[in-house]
Design a protein around this motif. Structure first.
Motif, mmCIF file in Angstrom:
data_model
loop_
_atom_site.group_PDB
_atom_site.id
_atom_site.type_symbol
_atom_site.label_atom_id
_atom_site.label_comp_id
_atom_site.label_asym_id
_atom_site.label_seq_id
_atom_site.Cartn_x
_atom_site.Cartn_y
_atom_site.Cartn_z
ATOM 1 N N VAL A 253 4.741 27.383 15.818
ATOM 2 C CA VAL A 253 3.755 28.760 15.521
ATOM 3 C C VAL A 253 4.818 29.461 14.257
ATOM 4 C CG1 VAL A 253 2.887 30.829 16.464
ATOM 5 C CG2 VAL A 253 3.651 28.937 17.819
ATOM 6 N N LEU A 254 3.861 29.775 13.132
ATOM 7 C CA LEU A 254 4.498 30.558 12.110
ATOM 8 C C LEU A 254 3.611 31.826 11.749
ATOM 9 C CD1 LEU A 254 4.491 27.337 9.717
ATOM 10 C CD2 LEU A 254 6.329 27.980 11.162
ATOM 11 N N MET A 255 4.611 32.891 11.806
ATOM 12 C CA MET A 255 3.822 33.981 11.732
ATOM 13 C C MET A 255 3.885 34.371 9.981
ATOM 14 S SD MET A 255 2.661 37.047 12.631
ATOM 15 C CE MET A 255 3.156 37.155 14.415
ATOM 16 N N HIS A 256 2.788 34.633 9.662
ATOM 17 C CA HIS A 256 2.594 35.209 7.926
ATOM 18 C C HIS A 256 2.165 36.258 8.147
ATOM 19 C CE1 HIS A 256 1.833 30.459 8.067
ATOM 20 N NE2 HIS A 256 2.733 30.751 7.163
ATOM 21 N N HIS A 257 2.652 37.286 7.273
ATOM 22 C CA HIS A 257 2.069 38.755 7.105
ATOM 23 C C HIS A 257 1.419 38.643 5.793
ATOM 24 C CE1 HIS A 257 4.122 40.166 10.548
ATOM 25 N NE2 HIS A 257 5.557 40.109 9.977
ATOM 26 N N LEU A 258 -0.086 38.762 5.915
ATOM 27 C CA LEU A 258 -0.447 38.439 4.610
ATOM 28 C C LEU A 258 -0.661 40.001 3.784
ATOM 29 C CD1 LEU A 258 -3.934 36.622 4.627
ATOM 30 C CD2 LEU A 258 -1.595 35.874 4.621
ATOM 31 N N GLY A 259 -0.220 40.888 4.548
ATOM 32 C CA GLY A 259 -0.349 42.358 4.131
ATOM 33 C C GLY A 259 -1.757 43.024 4.057
ATOM 34 N N LYS A 260 -1.656 44.027 3.205
ATOM 35 C CA LYS A 260 -3.073 44.682 3.249
ATOM 36 C C LYS A 260 -3.779 43.998 2.495
ATOM 37 C CE LYS A 260 -1.098 49.594 3.931
ATOM 38 N NZ LYS A 260 -0.511 49.070 4.733
ATOM 39 N N LEU A 261 -5.154 43.770 2.948
ATOM 40 C CA LEU A 261 -6.222 43.273 2.054
ATOM 41 C C LEU A 261 -7.309 44.207 1.836
ATOM 42 C CD1 LEU A 261 -5.070 40.647 3.305
ATOM 43 C CD2 LEU A 261 -7.333 39.600 3.078
ATOM 44 N N LYS A 262 -7.600 44.735 0.514
ATOM 45 C CA LYS A 262 -8.846 45.548 0.198
ATOM 46 C C LYS A 262 -10.011 44.785 0.426
ATOM 47 C CE LYS A 262 -6.831 46.807 -4.110
ATOM 48 N NZ LYS A 262 -6.095 46.152 -4.815
ATOM 49 N N PRO A 263 -11.097 45.702 0.671
ATOM 50 C CA PRO A 263 -12.469 44.967 0.659
ATOM 51 C C PRO A 263 -12.640 43.946 -0.286
ATOM 52 C CG PRO A 263 -12.272 47.233 1.246
ATOM 53 C CD PRO A 263 -11.073 47.147 0.643
ATOM 54 N N GLY A 264 -13.054 42.738 0.119
ATOM 55 C CA GLY A 264 -13.598 41.829 -0.916
ATOM 56 C C GLY A 264 -12.284 40.909 -1.376
ATOM 57 N N GLU A 265 -10.904 41.389 -0.894
ATOM 58 C CA GLU A 265 -9.788 40.655 -1.381
ATOM 59 C C GLU A 265 -9.697 39.413 -0.443
ATOM 60 O OE1 GLU A 265 -5.265 41.584 -2.650
ATOM 61 O OE2 GLU A 265 -6.470 43.065 -1.617
ATOM 62 N N THR A 266 -8.989 38.318 -1.174
ATOM 63 C CA THR A 266 -8.869 36.987 -0.477
ATOM 64 C C THR A 266 -7.470 36.623 -0.690
ATOM 65 O OG1 THR A 266 -10.992 36.100 -1.023
ATOM 66 C CG2 THR A 266 -9.429 34.560 -0.701
ATOM 67 N N ARG A 267 -6.754 36.294 0.338
ATOM 68 C CA ARG A 267 -5.433 35.340 0.335
ATOM 69 C C ARG A 267 -5.530 34.077 0.902
ATOM 70 N NH1 ARG A 267 -2.237 40.587 0.606
ATOM 71 N NH2 ARG A 267 -3.087 41.491 -1.074
ATOM 72 N N ARG A 268 -4.575 33.108 0.557
ATOM 73 C CA ARG A 268 -4.643 32.055 0.940
ATOM 74 C C ARG A 268 -3.376 31.285 1.411
ATOM 75 N NH1 ARG A 268 -6.482 26.953 -3.383
ATOM 76 N NH2 ARG A 268 -6.511 25.168 -1.922
ATOM 77 N N VAL A 269 -3.353 30.630 2.483
ATOM 78 C CA VAL A 269 -2.020 30.061 3.113
ATOM 79 C C VAL A 269 -2.406 28.498 3.207
ATOM 80 C CG1 VAL A 269 -0.647 30.067 5.039
ATOM 81 C CG2 VAL A 269 -1.542 32.261 4.240
ATOM 82 N N VAL A 270 -1.551 27.730 2.836
ATOM 83 C CA VAL A 270 -1.500 26.320 3.037
ATOM 84 C C VAL A 270 -0.705 25.898 4.016
ATOM 85 C CG1 VAL A 270 -1.848 23.919 2.018
ATOM 86 C CG2 VAL A 270 -2.695 25.999 0.853
ATOM 87 N N THR A 271 -1.109 25.126 5.078
ATOM 88 C CA THR A 271 0.015 24.853 6.076
ATOM 89 C C THR A 271 -0.001 23.039 5.940
ATOM 90 O OG1 THR A 271 -1.528 24.366 7.875
ATOM 91 C CG2 THR A 271 -0.347 26.536 7.695
ATOM 92 N N GLN A 272 1.198 22.616 6.427
ATOM 93 C CA GLN A 272 1.356 21.163 6.422
ATOM 94 C C GLN A 272 1.963 20.902 7.696
ATOM 95 O OE1 GLN A 272 3.540 19.419 2.953
ATOM 96 N NE2 GLN A 272 3.345 21.340 2.032
ATOM 97 N N LEU A 273 1.443 19.837 8.446
ATOM 98 C CA LEU A 273 1.926 19.339 9.432
ATOM 99 C C LEU A 273 2.133 17.771 9.237
ATOM 100 C CD1 LEU A 273 2.362 18.915 12.774
ATOM 101 C CD2 LEU A 273 0.082 18.402 12.842
ATOM 102 N N GLY A 274 3.429 17.472 9.073
ATOM 103 C CA GLY A 274 3.806 16.235 8.716
ATOM 104 C C GLY A 274 4.889 15.535 9.524
#
Ligand code: GLC
Length: 803
Positions: A253-274
């Motif tokens: 389990v990985l905890m990512h704090h994306l932080g504050k997202l304004k209305p309409g704002e997008t963030r992206r996280v890419v995970t890898q299971l290998g």
């Protein structure tokens, strides 16, 4: 009830209701590395052998609401505490505003909206890579600022998937996890089985700083494990425990704090299971796939692969659902079954009791020969390695180790010691490959037979042509009292196991078709002598068959060891069998009047609105003299169920007799896309064929099971394209001989054949099912119905006027 719809422009099926009657899955990656993803984000992932190298703990038998293998949680602060939910609907089951699972070709995209947060996750395995990518895009679609945490979860299994369930002492003592901290908060959480530590590790990582992690399931759920996946109590705290598990049920389990997202704002996280030999070895590739542009281009490569794959043939018929299947989902399923055989699905659990079936694979490969002929050839070469020097074949094999076994022969000590059909199928697939490519050099390649001495050295080898000839000779020399092929342990129908001496009329016909295919090949090669020999074999078998097989209204299916018929009106159960009818026509053995009567009997006794039953009436109690078929209740599987694999054979037989209306009726009544509005009855995915549907002797008539990995895919594709649309590769060219419903005004097919594109328009002005009046090729009328071979990389316009 419907749970989704087809979007052919994107080549996707889009599920819009996560509460499907059973999980609906999609395949990602290959048997090298990959598995399936269900529509709520659960995943069963393996590398190589699913029994011995499995990554995720996916238990299909758990309730569908459960966590299975992988999931994703999001959380945000609401009323001063954390609101936790999964954008995959399971396992938290929150109410959603929007839910879409896009079942794409080798990728799944789950798009959902919960609590003003839009999540868009694309899941796939880049070509040639040993990792599952989950590209997670989070958008704040509310009108307030939201602080969002993204928490992806994997639950591991021990590599040895069966031991995971059978040894609850050893397994938890061996499972361990370890964290690798990198620069800028990046981390790689590894997991391994102690004894395997130096050989391979699983890892889970992302391209985003990780503030805390967890690898022990008990900690994650909390309360000594009495917390639940619906509300893992550790997620109510700010951070995870950063435990490196030393035993127990390992998760990542990985905890990512994306932080504050304004209305309409997008963030992206890419995970890898290998999986890799070590973190050091994996690092360059991990770094590569942390770059978003690499991830996007890996997905593009997958899309391009399918562009190319599907471009080999595209059809436009008046039937939209047939178009969806023949252009997209059916060829795609053919590739999946060829690759995964019967290894891994919701129904085939890949736990080591079953390897690749020789007969299954020999038929599956026929479904990919148009799109990937050389991959087909490599595969056929593997199959020929499993053939024995006497001409018959081992029943199952492992494509990685190339070891083989005798299937169920082991179960009955005094049983006949071979399957009577296996070796004949590979002749059909080899000739099919040659008709597609004309690669006659293949026939001269030397391939060892399976037999070995005690040191493992091959005892004999032969050219591909010799392999094919020995297959023919095996059947020729293993006949019984009626001169028909002995059944051996079983034929295509694995579940009818009669005592030694029983004969199979199905194999007689399969042998008949095999001989015809070999006769075509001999003619093409100019080997008149062998051609004549095979013609004699053919006529000889046809005569034996016709002397004893007719039951009055249909053909008999077997003779038991006492010479008594099975599949006859004299039997009170199992009186009529479908395959005995279709194959008597396919082989060319049935005289025209009997062919017609036999197929009419199928229409009368075996056809239901959901498909053709395998036999009727079902057996009502266990009968060891007959075998496994009697272990199912009437209406299920081989015991009078709609065993879909056999339905396309009936389409082919009807098309051969010119009955396009019935051929299409049979096509249509099992097309899964036609079940889209009947999902409460059908239950399985509407975008791929299932293996079976319960027949009308069962109270749950219409219920499908065992979707995806079925020989149905290859045969319906062949029946649809080669027999109904009638576009058939031959040694002389591309033969056109459609057999369509009379009300079709025509159709169009674009097909590549021998390095040229044939753009074929068929017109049916007089509303008939079969028959050609004229064919024009690039503007000039031609004789006959075989379009020549061009090999010129150009497009050729073919106009076919039926009449
Ligand atoms: C299963 C087997 C296949 C067999 C069929 C009918 O689908 O995989 O080999 O032909 O059942 O018994």
């Amino acid at each position: 009830m419907r749970c989704g719809y087809f979007d052919d422009s994107k080549r996707e099926y889009i599920i819009i209701n996560p509460i499907t009657p059973v999980k609906w899955i999609n395949y990602i990656g290959s048997i090298e590395f990959g598995g399936f993803v269900d529509h709520t984000g659960g995943a069963l992932i393996c590398r190589g052998d699913p029994a011995l190298n499995r990554l995720t703990k996916y238990i299909p038998q758990l309730p569908d609401s459960s966590m299975k293998g992988e999931t994703l949680y999001l959380r945000f602060i609401e009323d001063e505490s954390f609101k936790i939910f999964s954008p995959f609907y399971t396992p938290t089951l929150d109410p959603y505003d929007r839910y879409e699972c896009h079942v794409g070709l080798s990728y799944t995209r789950i798009l959902s909206e919960f609590y003003g947060i839009k999540t868009d996750v694309t899941i796939f395995v880049p070509f040639g890579s040993h990792r599952v990518i989950r590209s997670i895009k989070i958008t704040n679609i509310s009108d307030r600022i939201v602080t969002i945490d993204v928490i992806p979860v994997v639950e591991y299994t021990h590599f040895d998937a069966l031991k995971q369930f059978t040894n609850a002492d050893w397994i938890p003592q061996t499972m361990q996890s370890k964290i690798f901290n990198e620069e800028k908060g990046l981390k790689i959480l590894t997991q391994f089985a102690f004894m395997n530590k130096d050989i391979k590790i699983n890892y889970f990582t992302s391209n985003f700083p990780i503030s805390s992690f967890e690898s022990d399931r008990r900690n994650f759920l909390s309360n000594y494990g009495y917390g639940s996946w619906i509300r893992p109590l550790s997620l109510l705290k700010e951070g995870l425990s950063n435990t490196e598990a030393q035993r127990g049920d390992n998760i990542a389990v990985l905890m990512h704090h994306l932080g504050k997202l304004k209305p309409g704002e997008t963030r992206r996280v890419v995970t890898q299971l290998g999986q890799a030999e070590s973190v050091e070895k994996a690092l360059p590739e991990i770094q590569r796939y942390r770059k978003e542009r690499e991830v996007d281009s890996a997905l593009d490569d997958i899309i391009k692969f399918w562009d190319e794959y599907l471009s080999r043939m595209q059809v436009e018929t008046p039937d939209e659902l047939m178009n969806s299947m023949l252009n997209i989902h059916n060829p795609r399923q053919c590739y999946i079954t060829k690759n995964w055989s019967r290894y891994l699905s919701l129904y085939q659990l890949g736990l080591g009791d079953r390897e690749m079936g020789f007969r299954d694979s020999s038929q599956d490969v026929m479904g990919i020969l148009m799109s990937r002929p050389y991959e087909g050839k490599t595969f056929i070469t593997k199959l020929l390695h499993i053939q024995k020097r006497d001409g018959c074949a081992m029943h199952q094999f492992n494509p990685l180790s190339m070891g083989a076994n005798e299937g169920d022969l082991r179960e009955k000590e005094d049983s006949p010691n071979y399957y009577s059909d296996d070796h004949l199928w590979v002749v059909l697939s080899t000739v099919s490959y040659l008709k597609e490519t004309d690669d006659l050099d293949f026939l001269n390649e030397n391939i060892p037979f399976y037999d070995r001495d005690s040191r493992g050295n091959s005892l004999d080898s032969g050219t591909v042509l010799e392999h094919l000839m020995r297959a023919i000779e095996f059947t020729h020399s293993h006949t019984g009292d009626h001169g028909l092929p002995l059944l051996g342990f079983a034929d295509w129908n694995d579940t009818v196991n009669l005592n030694f001496g029983a004969e199979s009329l199905f194999v007689a016909n399969l042998y008949g078709l095999t001989l015809r295919e070999m006769m075509d090949l001999m003619e093409h090669m100019g080997d008149q002598e062998t051609l004549e020999r095979y013609r004699e074999y053919y006529e000889e078998m046809k005569k034996c068959f016709n002397q004893c097989s007719w039951d009055g209204k249909w053909f008999i299916r077997y003779f038991d060891c006492d010479g008594l018929p099975i599949g006859s009106h004299t039997n009170t159960e199992g009186s009529i069998y479908a395959n005995a009818q279709s194959w008597s026509v396919i082989s060319g053995f049935a005289p025209p009047d009997r062919a017609k009567t036999a197929l009419d009997s199928v229409h009368y006794y075996l056809t239901t609105k959901n498909g053709i039953k395998l036999c009727w009436p079902g057996y009502n109690r266990y009968n060891p003299e007959i075998g496994g078929v009697t272990t199912y209740p009437p209406g299920a599987k081989e015991n009078g169920g709609i065993f879909l694999h056999t339905n396309p054979w009936m389409m082919m037989a009807e098309a051969m007799l010119g009955n396009g209306n019935r051929a299409f009726q049979y096509y249509n009544q099992i097309n899964p896309a036609t079940k889209n509005d009947l999902i409460e009855e059908y239950e399985c995915e509407p975008y791929c064929y299932a293996q079976n549907i319960l027949g009308d002797e069962h109270t749950q008539f219409g219920l499908a099971r065992n979707s995806w990995l079925s020989g149905t895919a290859s045969w319906v594709y062949q029946a649809g394209t080669k027999y109904i649309l009638g576009i058939m590769p031959t040694f002389k060219g591309l033969q056109i001989d459609p057999c369509i419903p009379h009300y079709w005004e025509g159709f169009r097919v674009k097909r590549w054949f021998r390095n040229a594109m044939y753009d074929i328009k068929v017109k049916n002005p007089t509303k008939i099912c079969k028959g050609i009046n004229t064919i024009t090729l690039d503007g000039s009328e031609i004789e006959g119905n075989i379009i020549p071979i061009f090999n010129d990389e150009k497009k050729h316009i073919v106009i076919v006027l039926m009449g």
